[in-house]
Motif scaffolding. Structure first.
Motif, PDB file in Angstrom:
ATOM      1  N   VAL A 173      45.257 -17.551 -89.764  1.00 28.31           N
ATOM      2  CA  VAL A 173      43.859 -17.997 -89.768  1.00 28.31           C
ATOM      3  C   VAL A 173      43.540 -18.841 -88.542  1.00 28.31           C
ATOM      4  O   VAL A 173      42.490 -18.679 -87.908  1.00 28.31           O
ATOM      5  N   GLY A 174      44.443 -19.748 -88.163  1.00 31.48           N
ATOM      6  CA  GLY A 174      44.198 -20.613 -87.030  1.00 31.48           C
ATOM      7  C   GLY A 174      43.989 -19.844 -85.738  1.00 31.48           C
ATOM      8  O   GLY A 174      43.002 -20.041 -85.022  1.00 31.48           O
ATOM      9  N   GLY A 175      44.922 -18.939 -85.433  1.00 36.53           N
ATOM     10  CA  GLY A 175      44.832 -18.168 -84.200  1.00 36.53           C
ATOM     11  C   GLY A 175      43.636 -17.249 -84.173  1.00 36.53           C
ATOM     12  O   GLY A 175      42.872 -17.214 -83.194  1.00 36.53           O
ATOM     13  N   LEU A 176      43.430 -16.510 -85.261  1.00 37.63           N
ATOM     14  CA  LEU A 176      42.312 -15.570 -85.317  1.00 37.63           C
ATOM     15  C   LEU A 176      40.968 -16.295 -85.303  1.00 37.63           C
ATOM     16  O   LEU A 176      40.000 -15.835 -84.688  1.00 37.63           O
ATOM     17  N   GLY A 177      40.912 -17.440 -85.980  1.00 29.59           N
ATOM     18  CA  GLY A 177      39.666 -18.204 -85.996  1.00 29.59           C
ATOM     19  C   GLY A 177      39.319 -18.754 -84.627  1.00 29.59           C
ATOM     20  O   GLY A 177      38.174 -18.688 -84.185  1.00 29.59           O
ATOM     21  N   ASN A 178      40.315 -19.279 -83.930  1.00 32.61           N
ATOM     22  CA  ASN A 178      40.081 -19.819 -82.594  1.00 32.61           C
ATOM     23  C   ASN A 178      39.690 -18.737 -81.598  1.00 32.61           C
ATOM     24  O   ASN A 178      38.985 -19.000 -80.617  1.00 32.61           O
ATOM     25  N   GLU A 179      40.143 -17.523 -81.836  1.00 31.48           N
ATOM     26  CA  GLU A 179      39.824 -16.402 -80.948  1.00 31.48           C
ATOM     27  C   GLU A 179      38.463 -15.788 -81.262  1.00 31.48           C
ATOM     28  O   GLU A 179      38.023 -14.868 -80.579  1.00 31.48           O
ATOM     29  N   GLY A 180      37.805 -16.283 -82.305  1.00 31.64           N
ATOM     30  CA  GLY A 180      36.495 -15.754 -82.667  1.00 31.64           C
ATOM     31  C   GLY A 180      36.550 -14.423 -83.379  1.00 31.64           C
ATOM     32  O   GLY A 180      35.577 -13.667 -83.387  1.00 31.64           O
ATOM     33  N   GLN A 181      37.689 -14.119 -84.006  1.00 24.49           N
ATOM     34  CA  GLN A 181      37.840 -12.829 -84.661  1.00 24.49           C
ATOM     35  C   GLN A 181      37.551 -12.874 -86.155  1.00 24.49           C
ATOM     36  O   GLN A 181      37.649 -11.858 -86.840  1.00 24.49           O
ATOM     37  N   LEU A 182      37.220 -14.045 -86.670  1.00 24.76           N
ATOM     38  CA  LEU A 182      36.924 -14.198 -88.085  1.00 24.76           C
ATOM     39  C   LEU A 182      35.519 -14.743 -88.285  1.00 24.76           C
ATOM     40  O   LEU A 182      35.014 -15.505 -87.474  1.00 24.76           O
ATOM     41  N   ALA A 183      34.905 -14.354 -89.382  1.00 22.01           N
ATOM     42  CA  ALA A 183      33.598 -14.897 -89.754  1.00 22.01           C
ATOM     43  C   ALA A 183      33.791 -15.970 -90.821  1.00 22.01           C
ATOM     44  O   ALA A 183      34.641 -15.842 -91.697  1.00 22.01           O
ATOM     45  N   GLU A 184      33.017 -17.019 -90.742  1.00 23.38           N
ATOM     46  CA  GLU A 184      33.047 -18.060 -91.770  1.00 23.38           C
ATOM     47  C   GLU A 184      32.544 -17.478 -93.080  1.00 23.38           C
ATOM     48  O   GLU A 184      31.620 -16.668 -93.097  1.00 23.38           O
ATOM     49  N   VAL A 185      33.168 -17.864 -94.184  1.00 22.77           N
ATOM     50  CA  VAL A 185      32.788 -17.336 -95.487  1.00 22.77           C
ATOM     51  C   VAL A 185      32.529 -18.476 -96.457  1.00 22.77           C
ATOM     52  O   VAL A 185      32.871 -19.629 -96.204  1.00 22.77           O
ATOM     53  N   THR A 186      31.918 -18.129 -97.566  1.00 29.02           N
ATOM     54  CA  THR A 186      31.681 -19.072 -98.653  1.00 29.02           C
ATOM     55  C   THR A 186      32.491 -18.640 -99.855  1.00 29.02           C
ATOM     56  O   THR A 186      32.423 -17.480-100.264  1.00 29.02           O
ATOM     57  N   LEU A 187      33.274 -19.544-100.398  1.00 26.37           N
ATOM     58  CA  LEU A 187      34.068 -19.225-101.584  1.00 26.37           C
ATOM     59  C   LEU A 187      33.189 -19.355-102.822  1.00 26.37           C
ATOM     60  O   LEU A 187      32.842 -20.458-103.243  1.00 26.37           O
ATOM     61  N   GLY A 188      32.833 -18.230-103.405  1.00 25.31           N
ATOM     62  CA  GLY A 188      31.999 -18.255-104.602  1.00 25.31           C
ATOM     63  C   GLY A 188      32.709 -18.885-105.783  1.00 25.31           C
ATOM     64  O   GLY A 188      32.072 -19.406-106.704  1.00 25.31           O
ATOM     65  N   ASN A 189      34.045 -18.826-105.754  1.00 27.98           N
ATOM     66  CA  ASN A 189      34.839 -19.417-106.850  1.00 27.98           C
ATOM     67  C   ASN A 189      35.687 -20.566-106.321  1.00 27.98           C
ATOM     68  O   ASN A 189      36.862 -20.699-106.649  1.00 27.98           O
ATOM     69  N   LYS A 190      35.085 -21.396-105.508  1.00 25.18           N
ATOM     70  CA  LYS A 190      35.792 -22.487-104.844  1.00 25.18           C
ATOM     71  C   LYS A 190      36.515 -23.401-105.830  1.00 25.18           C
ATOM     72  O   LYS A 190      37.582 -23.935-105.534  1.00 25.18           O
ATOM     73  N   ALA A 191      35.939 -23.574-107.014  1.00 25.08           N
ATOM     74  CA  ALA A 191      36.535 -24.467-108.008  1.00 25.08           C
ATOM     75  C   ALA A 191      37.892 -23.962-108.503  1.00 25.08           C
ATOM     76  O   ALA A 191      38.664 -24.728-109.086  1.00 25.08           O
ATOM     77  N   ASP A 192      38.176 -22.690-108.255  1.00 27.90           N
ATOM     78  CA  ASP A 192      39.451 -22.122-108.705  1.00 27.90           C
ATOM     79  C   ASP A 192      40.616 -22.530-107.809  1.00 27.90           C
ATOM     80  O   ASP A 192      41.771 -22.304-108.164  1.00 27.90           O
ATOM     81  N   TYR A 193      40.332 -23.098-106.627  1.00 25.53           N
ATOM     82  CA  TYR A 193      41.382 -23.419-105.672  1.00 25.53           C
ATOM     83  C   TYR A 193      41.520 -24.926-105.508  1.00 25.53           C
ATOM     84  O   TYR A 193      40.522 -25.645-105.416  1.00 25.53           O
ATOM     85  N   ASP A 194      42.765 -25.400-105.441  1.00 28.05           N
ATOM     86  CA  ASP A 194      42.954 -26.819-105.187  1.00 28.05           C
ATOM     87  C   ASP A 194      42.811 -27.083-103.691  1.00 28.05           C
ATOM     88  O   ASP A 194      42.634 -26.166-102.881  1.00 28.05           O
ATOM     89  N   GLU A 195      42.879 -28.344-103.311  1.00 26.63           N
ATOM     90  CA  GLU A 195      42.636 -28.731-101.925  1.00 26.63           C
ATOM     91  C   GLU A 195      43.656 -28.107-100.979  1.00 26.63           C
ATOM     92  O   GLU A 195      43.320 -27.678 -99.873  1.00 26.63           O
ATOM     93  N   THR A 196      44.902 -28.027-101.415  1.00 29.21           N
ATOM     94  CA  THR A 196      45.948 -27.456-100.568  1.00 29.21           C
ATOM     95  C   THR A 196      45.656 -25.999-100.244  1.00 29.21           C
ATOM     96  O   THR A 196      45.743 -25.573 -99.089  1.00 29.21           O
ATOM     97  N   ALA A 197      45.284 -25.223-101.255  1.00 29.51           N
ATOM     98  CA  ALA A 197      44.992 -23.800-101.042  1.00 29.51           C
ATOM     99  C   ALA A 197      43.792 -23.623-100.117  1.00 29.51           C
ATOM    100  O   ALA A 197      43.788 -22.748 -99.240  1.00 29.51           O
ATOM    101  N   GLN A 198      42.781 -24.433-100.281  1.00 30.42           N
ATOM    102  CA  GLN A 198      41.595 -24.338 -99.429  1.00 30.42           C
ATOM    103  C   GLN A 198      41.916 -24.709 -97.983  1.00 30.42           C
ATOM    104  O   GLN A 198      41.408 -24.083 -97.047  1.00 30.42           O
ATOM    105  N   ASN A 199      42.777 -25.702 -97.805  1.00 35.18           N
ATOM    106  CA  ASN A 199      43.125 -26.122 -96.450  1.00 35.18           C
ATOM    107  C   ASN A 199      43.842 -25.016 -95.677  1.00 35.18           C
ATOM    108  O   ASN A 199      43.744 -24.944 -94.448  1.00 35.18           O
ATOM    109  N   LEU A 200      44.558 -24.159 -96.374  1.00 38.36           N
ATOM    110  CA  LEU A 200      45.311 -23.095 -95.718  1.00 38.36           C
ATOM    111  C   LEU A 200      44.395 -22.072 -95.051  1.00 38.36           C
ATOM    112  O   LEU A 200      44.820 -21.360 -94.139  1.00 38.36           O
TER     113      LEU A 200
END
Length: 245
Positions: free
Chosen positions: A104-131
């Motif tokens: 994610v880090g490399g691809l995001g910095n290269e502009g190859q990924l689009a930002e998304v919204t997690l519709g089920n964000k509450a299902d993930y803890d902080e550690t999983a979201q940070n990844l």
């Protein structure tokens, strides 16, 4: 860098959340489903061969609920990732695909990924979201948590060993001797030349990659006493295994 093509990365394993992620990545047109030739919106989802049947089995409901036409592309994960830099700008890359979280880090910095919204964000803890987060922006949906497991042969062992001390005792049992090399045993084998698997030993002895729970790159723990102790323990096992291990 301006992103003029839509890309969504999923960590580890694609599933129903992979499809909803592409549809809910909302905001600019670069992140929304594109019109298909028949006028319907469409998304191309790339998955390994082993998951094609699964995605096909769930896509109908998603298409009905979201008014999107899903095309499943059968392609190896690494093949997809290797071609992103060239396929992305031309529109040939899939809209939704699978990737390890450490890409994610490399691809995001290269502009190859689009930002998304997690519709089920509450299902993930902080550690999983940070990844799947880079510079405060989420670029993928966590899909699975992986763990290493120990397989054992029930015809030879009544219960799975619970400690490394028990594994060491198995290694001494003559029935597991490797016939082609004196003093070698195959009672227990592990792929510790791969850092992914060896890290359990390193961390278990107090080693680490970056400090402060992996967030401080100025504190590298791969040369501390715990790391050395973990690798020395791995070396001990390699002395007991046949050549080639």
């Amino acid at each position: 860098m301006k992103i003029n093509f839509k890309k969504v990365a999923l960590s580890a394993l694609a599933g129903a959340s992979a499809l909803s992620l592409a549809a809910c990545g909302g905001g600019s047109s670069s992140k929304s489903a594109e019109p298909a030739s028949d006028g319907d919106k469409s998304l191309v989802v790339s998955v390994d061969t082993g998951y094609v049947d699964y995605i096909n089995s769930i896509k109908g409901k998603f298409e009905e609920e979201n008014g999107v036409k899903i095309t499943v592309k059968e392609e190896g994960m690494i093949d997809t990732l290797d071609k992103l830099a060239t396929d992305g700008p031309t529109g040939a890359a899939p809209d939704v695909f699978v990737a390890p979280y450490d890409r994610v880090g490399g691809l995001g910095n290269e502009g190859q990924l689009a930002e998304v919204t997690l519709g089920n964000k509450a299902d993930y803890d902080e550690t999983a979201q940070n990844l799947v987060t880079l510079n405060g922006k989420i670029y993928g949906a966590p899909a699975v948590v992986e763990s290493l497991i120990l397989y054992y042969n029930k015809d030879l062992i009544k219960e799975a060993p619970k400690t490394f001390a028990e594994l060491e005792e198995l290694q001494k049992d003559a029935k597991y001797a490797f016939a082609s090399e004196n003093g070698k045993s195959v009672a227990f084998l592990a792929n510790w030349t791969n850092f992914y698997y060896a890290y359990g030993l390193i961390a278990g002895h107090g080693g680490y990659v970056f400090g402060d729970h992996g967030t401080d790159p100025s504190d590298i723990g791969l040369d501390n006493a715990g790391t050395v102790e973990g690798l020395e323990y791995a070396k001990k096992w390699y002395a007991m295994w046949p050549q080639g291990m």
